[in-house]
Design a protein around this motif. Structure first.
Motif, PDB file in Angstrom:
ATOM      1  N   GLU A  31      76.095  83.640  73.668  1.00  0.00           N
ATOM      2  CA  GLU A  31      75.692  82.463  74.419  1.00  0.00           C
ATOM      3  C   GLU A  31      76.235  81.199  73.776  1.00  0.00           C
ATOM      4  OE1 GLU A  31      71.514  82.215  75.195  1.00  0.00           O
ATOM      5  OE2 GLU A  31      71.375  84.365  75.602  1.00  0.00           O
ATOM      6  N   VAL A  32      76.518  80.218  74.628  1.00  0.00           N
ATOM      7  CA  VAL A  32      76.911  78.901  74.144  1.00  0.00           C
ATOM      8  C   VAL A  32      75.690  78.256  73.520  1.00  0.00           C
ATOM      9  CG1 VAL A  32      77.744  76.626  74.829  1.00  0.00           C
ATOM     10  CG2 VAL A  32      78.643  78.670  75.954  1.00  0.00           C
ATOM     11  N   ARG A  33      75.857  77.700  72.333  1.00  0.00           N
ATOM     12  CA  ARG A  33      74.754  77.026  71.656  1.00  0.00           C
ATOM     13  C   ARG A  33      75.080  75.549  71.567  1.00  0.00           C
ATOM     14  NH1 ARG A  33      71.887  79.851  66.847  1.00  0.00           N
ATOM     15  NH2 ARG A  33      71.081  77.758  66.970  1.00  0.00           N
ATOM     16  N   VAL A  34      74.339  74.756  72.310  1.00  0.00           N
ATOM     17  CA  VAL A  34      74.577  73.321  72.366  1.00  0.00           C
ATOM     18  C   VAL A  34      74.374  72.684  70.997  1.00  0.00           C
ATOM     19  CG1 VAL A  34      73.860  71.161  73.452  1.00  0.00           C
ATOM     20  CG2 VAL A  34      73.903  73.274  74.786  1.00  0.00           C
ATOM     21  N   ASP A  35      73.390  73.169  70.251  1.00  0.00           N
ATOM     22  CA  ASP A  35      73.095  72.586  68.941  1.00  0.00           C
ATOM     23  C   ASP A  35      74.199  72.844  67.922  1.00  0.00           C
ATOM     24  OD1 ASP A  35      72.257  75.314  69.064  1.00  0.00           O
ATOM     25  OD2 ASP A  35      71.059  75.041  67.255  1.00  0.00           O
ATOM     26  N   GLU A  36      75.065  73.800  68.182  1.00  0.00           N
ATOM     27  CA  GLU A  36      76.158  74.095  67.247  1.00  0.00           C
ATOM     28  C   GLU A  36      77.491  73.560  67.738  1.00  0.00           C
ATOM     29  OE1 GLU A  36      76.491  78.219  66.387  1.00  0.00           O
ATOM     30  OE2 GLU A  36      74.590  78.301  65.331  1.00  0.00           O
ATOM     31  N   ASP A  37      77.531  73.034  68.963  1.00  0.00           N
ATOM     32  CA  ASP A  37      78.774  72.544  69.552  1.00  0.00           C
ATOM     33  C   ASP A  37      79.858  73.613  69.512  1.00  0.00           C
ATOM     34  OD1 ASP A  37      80.355  70.656  70.884  1.00  0.00           O
ATOM     35  OD2 ASP A  37      81.219  69.940  69.000  1.00  0.00           O
ATOM     36  N   ARG A  38      79.448  74.846  69.714  1.00  0.00           N
ATOM     37  CA  ARG A  38      80.397  75.960  69.760  1.00  0.00           C
ATOM     38  C   ARG A  38      80.334  76.570  71.140  1.00  0.00           C
ATOM     39  NH1 ARG A  38      80.209  80.523  66.767  1.00  0.00           N
ATOM     40  NH2 ARG A  38      82.413  80.699  67.156  1.00  0.00           N
ATOM     41  N   ASP A  39      81.476  76.892  71.653  1.00  0.00           N
ATOM     42  CA  ASP A  39      81.581  77.537  72.948  1.00  0.00           C
ATOM     43  C   ASP A  39      82.481  78.757  72.759  1.00  0.00           C
ATOM     44  OD1 ASP A  39      82.115  78.378  75.517  1.00  0.00           O
ATOM     45  OD2 ASP A  39      82.723  76.403  76.253  1.00  0.00           O
ATOM     46  N   PRO A  40      81.891  79.939  72.596  1.00  0.00           N
ATOM     47  CA  PRO A  40      82.708  81.123  72.316  1.00  0.00           C
ATOM     48  C   PRO A  40      83.676  81.466  73.446  1.00  0.00           C
ATOM     49  CG  PRO A  40      80.404  81.723  72.647  1.00  0.00           C
ATOM     50  CD  PRO A  40      80.468  80.237  72.622  1.00  0.00           C
ATOM     51  N   ILE A  41      83.354  81.111  74.661  1.00  0.00           N
ATOM     52  CA  ILE A  41      84.273  81.356  75.774  1.00  0.00           C
ATOM     53  C   ILE A  41      85.495  80.461  75.620  1.00  0.00           C
ATOM     54  CG2 ILE A  41      84.534  81.146  78.287  1.00  0.00           C
ATOM     55  CD1 ILE A  41      81.452  81.962  78.333  1.00  0.00           C
ATOM     56  N   ALA A  42      85.260  79.182  75.359  1.00  0.00           N
ATOM     57  CA  ALA A  42      86.376  78.263  75.134  1.00  0.00           C
ATOM     58  C   ALA A  42      87.188  78.680  73.911  1.00  0.00           C
ATOM     59  CB  ALA A  42      85.864  76.834  74.975  1.00  0.00           C
ATOM     60  N   ASP A  43      86.521  79.171  72.875  1.00  0.00           N
ATOM     61  CA  ASP A  43      87.241  79.601  71.672  1.00  0.00           C
ATOM     62  C   ASP A  43      88.251  80.702  71.990  1.00  0.00           C
ATOM     63  OD1 ASP A  43      85.729  77.792  70.204  1.00  0.00           O
ATOM     64  OD2 ASP A  43      84.398  79.314  69.350  1.00  0.00           O
ATOM     65  N   VAL A  44      87.849  81.673  72.807  1.00  0.00           N
ATOM     66  CA  VAL A  44      88.761  82.752  73.198  1.00  0.00           C
ATOM     67  C   VAL A  44      89.928  82.177  73.986  1.00  0.00           C
ATOM     68  CG1 VAL A  44      89.015  84.812  74.664  1.00  0.00           C
ATOM     69  CG2 VAL A  44      87.018  84.573  73.171  1.00  0.00           C
ATOM     70  N   MET A  45      89.620  81.303  74.930  1.00  0.00           N
ATOM     71  CA  MET A  45      90.662  80.737  75.777  1.00  0.00           C
ATOM     72  C   MET A  45      91.637  79.875  74.970  1.00  0.00           C
ATOM     73  SD  MET A  45      88.344  79.947  79.136  1.00  0.00           S
ATOM     74  CE  MET A  45      89.734  79.537  80.197  1.00  0.00           C
TER      75      MET A  45
END
Length: 182
Positions: A125-139
């Motif tokens: 899941e995207v975690r807003v508090d971490e400013d990480r987006d694993p989907i965007a990271d893959v892309m």
């Protein structure tokens, strides 16, 4: 040890090789990562058999490490990993092959540039508090590999992402990739 500048001392490599037999998966993964970071192509024959592990994490790190090491001796293993049952392993293989100038992974890179596919595949899941987006990271990883390859077959996907992806980070990475791709 993985943060040391290559080349690692021979005794460090020997110690890392010993830990590859550990029963603890995280220890094995850390040792594989460190060996991949060593810059020593002589560790390729030691790492390649680890791709046969039933542990997807070990396979993923093995492919990553093989891709980070210089030389072409590991290309057959990286190509085999394009058909792995685990998406992260396939993605690491495609990116590794792109870094080595090999176009075999283009179909997998195309999947990495398909938001709908990645959203269905990535379970984190995207975690807003971490400013990480694993989907965007893959892309973004796929976009960087596409830029490295400069493969015309990927350009339409990169162009579409640069114009209409909902993530500004993905759009920016796509624009940067297009600059490199020409």
């Amino acid at each position: 040890i993985g943060r040391l500048d290559p080349p690692l001392p021979a005794d460090a490599i020997a110690e890392l090789k010993k830990t590859l037999d550990s029963r603890d998966g995280e220890t094995r993964i850390s040792a594989i990562w460190a060996l991949g970071s060593s810059g020593d192509p002589s560790v390729v024959p030691t790492l390649e058999p680890l791709y046969q592990s039933p542990d997807a994490g070990v396979r993923k790190m093995t492919v990553y490490a093989l891709g980070a090491l210089p030389g072409d001796a590991q290309l057959a293993t990286l190509r085999a990993a394009l058909d792995d049952s685990t998406a992260d392993v396939r993605w690491n293989a495609a990116v590794a092959l792109a870094r080595k100038g090999q176009h075999d992974g283009v179909p997998v890179l195309r999947q990495m540039l398909d938001r709908q596919y990645v959203e269905q595949t990535v379970t984190r899941e995207v975690r807003v508090d971490e400013d990480r987006d694993p989907i965007a990271d893959v892309m973004i990883s796929g976009l960087r590999a596409a830029a490295t390859l400069k493969d015309d077959a990927l350009k339409p996907s990169v162009t579409t992402l640069s114009q209409s992806d909902r993530s500004m980070k993905v759009r920016q990475a796509a624009l940067e990739a297009l600059k490199v791709m020409g």
